[in-house]
Design an enzyme around this catalytic site. Structure first.
Site, mmCIF file in Angstrom:
data_model
loop_
_atom_site.group_PDB
_atom_site.id
_atom_site.type_symbol
_atom_site.label_atom_id
_atom_site.label_comp_id
_atom_site.label_asym_id
_atom_site.label_seq_id
_atom_site.Cartn_x
_atom_site.Cartn_y
_atom_site.Cartn_z
ATOM 1 N N THR A 118 0.827 -1.213 0.000
ATOM 2 C CA THR A 118 0.000 0.000 0.000
ATOM 3 C C THR A 118 0.856 1.256 0.000
ATOM 4 O O THR A 118 2.001 1.231 0.496
ATOM 5 C CB THR A 118 -0.887 -0.003 1.266
ATOM 6 O OG1 THR A 118 -1.474 1.288 1.441
ATOM 7 C CG2 THR A 118 -0.098 -0.303 2.523
ATOM 8 N N TYR A 139 -1.696 -0.218 10.333
ATOM 9 C CA TYR A 139 -1.969 -0.850 9.037
ATOM 10 C C TYR A 139 -0.749 -0.713 8.118
ATOM 11 O O TYR A 139 -0.229 -1.705 7.594
ATOM 12 C CB TYR A 139 -3.211 -0.204 8.391
ATOM 13 C CG TYR A 139 -3.383 -0.580 6.942
ATOM 14 C CD1 TYR A 139 -3.686 -1.888 6.580
ATOM 15 C CD2 TYR A 139 -3.224 0.372 5.918
ATOM 16 C CE1 TYR A 139 -3.822 -2.245 5.237
ATOM 17 C CE2 TYR A 139 -3.361 0.024 4.588
ATOM 18 C CZ TYR A 139 -3.655 -1.279 4.251
ATOM 19 O OH TYR A 139 -3.782 -1.636 2.938
HETATM 20 N N1 UFG Z 1 -13.096 10.931 3.230
HETATM 21 C C1 UFG Z 1 -14.010 11.893 3.619
HETATM 22 N N2 UFG Z 1 -15.243 11.473 4.022
HETATM 23 C C2 UFG Z 1 -15.602 10.152 4.073
HETATM 24 C C3 UFG Z 1 -14.648 9.180 3.680
HETATM 25 C C4 UFG Z 1 -13.396 9.608 3.261
HETATM 26 O O1 UFG Z 1 -13.726 13.084 3.605
HETATM 27 O O2 UFG Z 1 -16.742 9.858 4.473
HETATM 28 C C5 UFG Z 1 -11.766 11.362 2.758
HETATM 29 C C6 UFG Z 1 -10.627 10.777 3.563
HETATM 30 O O3 UFG Z 1 -10.390 11.544 4.712
HETATM 31 C C7 UFG Z 1 -9.496 10.790 2.529
HETATM 32 C C8 UFG Z 1 -10.204 10.576 1.206
HETATM 33 O O4 UFG Z 1 -11.575 10.898 1.443
HETATM 34 O O5 UFG Z 1 -8.895 12.058 2.523
HETATM 35 C C9 UFG Z 1 -10.120 9.146 0.704
HETATM 36 O O6 UFG Z 1 -10.518 8.308 1.763
HETATM 37 P P1 UFG Z 1 -10.790 6.748 1.592
HETATM 38 O O7 UFG Z 1 -11.240 6.252 2.938
HETATM 39 O O8 UFG Z 1 -11.671 6.519 0.435
HETATM 40 O O9 UFG Z 1 -9.374 6.147 1.218
HETATM 41 P P2 UFG Z 1 -8.001 6.286 2.020
HETATM 42 O O10 UFG Z 1 -7.215 7.303 1.259
HETATM 43 O O11 UFG Z 1 -8.148 6.510 3.460
HETATM 44 O O12 UFG Z 1 -7.476 4.806 1.923
HETATM 45 C C10 UFG Z 1 -6.617 4.397 0.973
HETATM 46 C C11 UFG Z 1 -6.645 2.868 0.949
HETATM 47 C C12 UFG Z 1 -5.952 2.314 2.154
HETATM 48 C C13 UFG Z 1 -4.600 2.951 2.313
HETATM 49 C C14 UFG Z 1 -4.752 4.433 2.442
HETATM 50 C C15 UFG Z 1 -3.421 5.109 2.651
HETATM 51 O O13 UFG Z 1 -7.964 2.396 0.890
HETATM 52 O O14 UFG Z 1 -5.800 0.926 2.017
HETATM 53 O O15 UFG Z 1 -5.350 4.907 1.253
HETATM 54 O O16 UFG Z 1 -3.592 6.364 3.245
HETATM 55 F F1 UFG Z 1 -3.971 2.497 3.406
#
Ligand code: UFG
Length: 316
Positions: A116, A140
């Site tokens: 990741t 993670y």
């Molecule tokens: N976000 C919101 N509101 C929500 C959900 C997400 O504002 O309801 C934001 C998050 O804060 C983030 C962006 O949208 O800034 C993307 O969030 P996601 O949860 O869709 O994805 P992530 O970037 O957190 O997760 C991804 C992968 C993980 C990995 C991570 C690394 O799914 O496996 O990136 O930071 F570890």
């Protein structure tokens, strides 16, 4: 000889399993269905088991002649890993070691690892290249980083070669709509927006043009294609390596919400909320290495087109 796909009933694993079967590989999905779905494991054979249970892994290797492993089975919620690290180290770390030990015993020599972008932590330079310092900030990310390190030792001592595929933000669904993104609970931005009429934006005070986090969204089918390329690469006897998988362009949370609203043709109400712990402000991949060495060619480079496949799946 068969390819073992742990977590093949999950989101990314099921897309890889479908593609491998289309290409004529024989696969065995190993999954405990804790986060995956039995109806997603419809290609190849299915073995119900848990990677934390050595006996179950052993039984699977005994039953099937496994030549290579794609290891998707893992917990993948950054926030949950901060509040429940033990769960992450037990499943993601001990589970992976159990699997590697079975490979050692049964002489399976190729390992493709779902790593990741979280291994980089808060990056110092954007876009991120593979030899950027790895400094994960969540349990993670740390669990994935530790396995990447363990893999080096297992290669030197036991000859298990590996490819680490460092995904950025997986999105979209199978265009034939047989499988797609289905997490319970759902925490990811795109499915949350597509399922609802409102969304909370986690942080509007980041140092980005509109104050919200920027991410690099990559289509799940393109990730599956990278796994196939990595498998062929290892089967050709090439050396272990790590590759970033992203599109190379970043979209802010606000831009993603607007694009989802446009694709779905609905109004989305957004509410500003505080930052989510563990979120780096900007994550964008430099994937030129995967393109050059694995000859990986992502087919979905447009966010709108990626979200369209997710929307069609959601409606189905
Ligand atoms: N976000 C919101 N509101 C929500 C959900 C997400 O504002 O309801 C934001 C998050 O804060 C983030 C962006 O949208 O800034 C993307 O969030 P996601 O949860 O869709 O994805 P992530 O970037 O957190 O997760 C991804 C992968 C993980 C990995 C991570 C690394 O799914 O496996 O990136 O930071 F570890």
């Amino acid at each position: 000889m068969k390819i073992l796909i742990t977590g093949g009933a999950g989101y990314i694993g099921s897309h890889a399993n479908k593609l491998l079967n289309k290409k004529g590989f024989k696969t065995v999905v190993f999954d405990n269905l804790s986060r995956g779905h039995k109806e997603f494991a419809k290609w190849g054979e299915f073995f119900y088991g848990d990677i934390r249970n050595k006996r179950e892994i052993h039984a699977c290797f005994k039953k099937h002649r496994i030549s290579a492993v794609m290891h998707f089975a893992a917990y993948a919620y950054v926030g949950e890993s901060v509040s429940e690290p033990a769960k992450y180290y037990e499943n993601n770390l001990s589970g992976a070691i159990n699997l590697l030990d079975a490979m050692r015993e049964f002489k399976a020599k190729s390992f493709i690892f779902s790593s990741t972008c979280a291994v980089y932590g808060v990056p110092e330079r954007i876009p991120i290249i593979e030899n950027h310092k790895r400094c994960p900030v969540s349990p993670y990310g740390k669990s994935k980083f530790m396995i990447e390190e363990i893999l080096k030792d297992y290669e030197s001592a036991y000859g298990i070669r590996h490819v680490n595929l460092r995904y950025f933000n997986a999105a979209g669904a199978d265009p034939e709509l047989e499988i797609g993104e289905w997490h319970e609970p759902e925490t990811h931005l795109i499915p949350i927006v597509l399922r609802n009429r409102s969304v909370r934006i986690f942080g509007t005070d980041y140092e980005t043009p509109d104050g919200t986090c920027i991410r690099d969204y990559v289509h799940v089918q393109d990730l599956a294609a990278a796994h196939l390329a990595a498998l062929e690469y290892l089967l050709e006897g090439k050396r272990s390596d790590s590759f970033n998988l992203g599109n190379g362009s970043g979209f802010s949370v606000k831009e993603v919400i607007e694009t989802c609203a446009d694709v779905a043709g609905k109004k989305i109400k957004s509410e500003n909320s505080k930052r989510r712990p563990g979120d780096p402000p900007v994550l964008i991949a430099d994937s030129s290495k995967a393109k050059k060495i694995l000859k990986w060619k992502p087919r979905y480079i447009d966010l709108h087109a990626i979200i369209e496949t997710a929307w069609k799946w959601h409606n189905k």
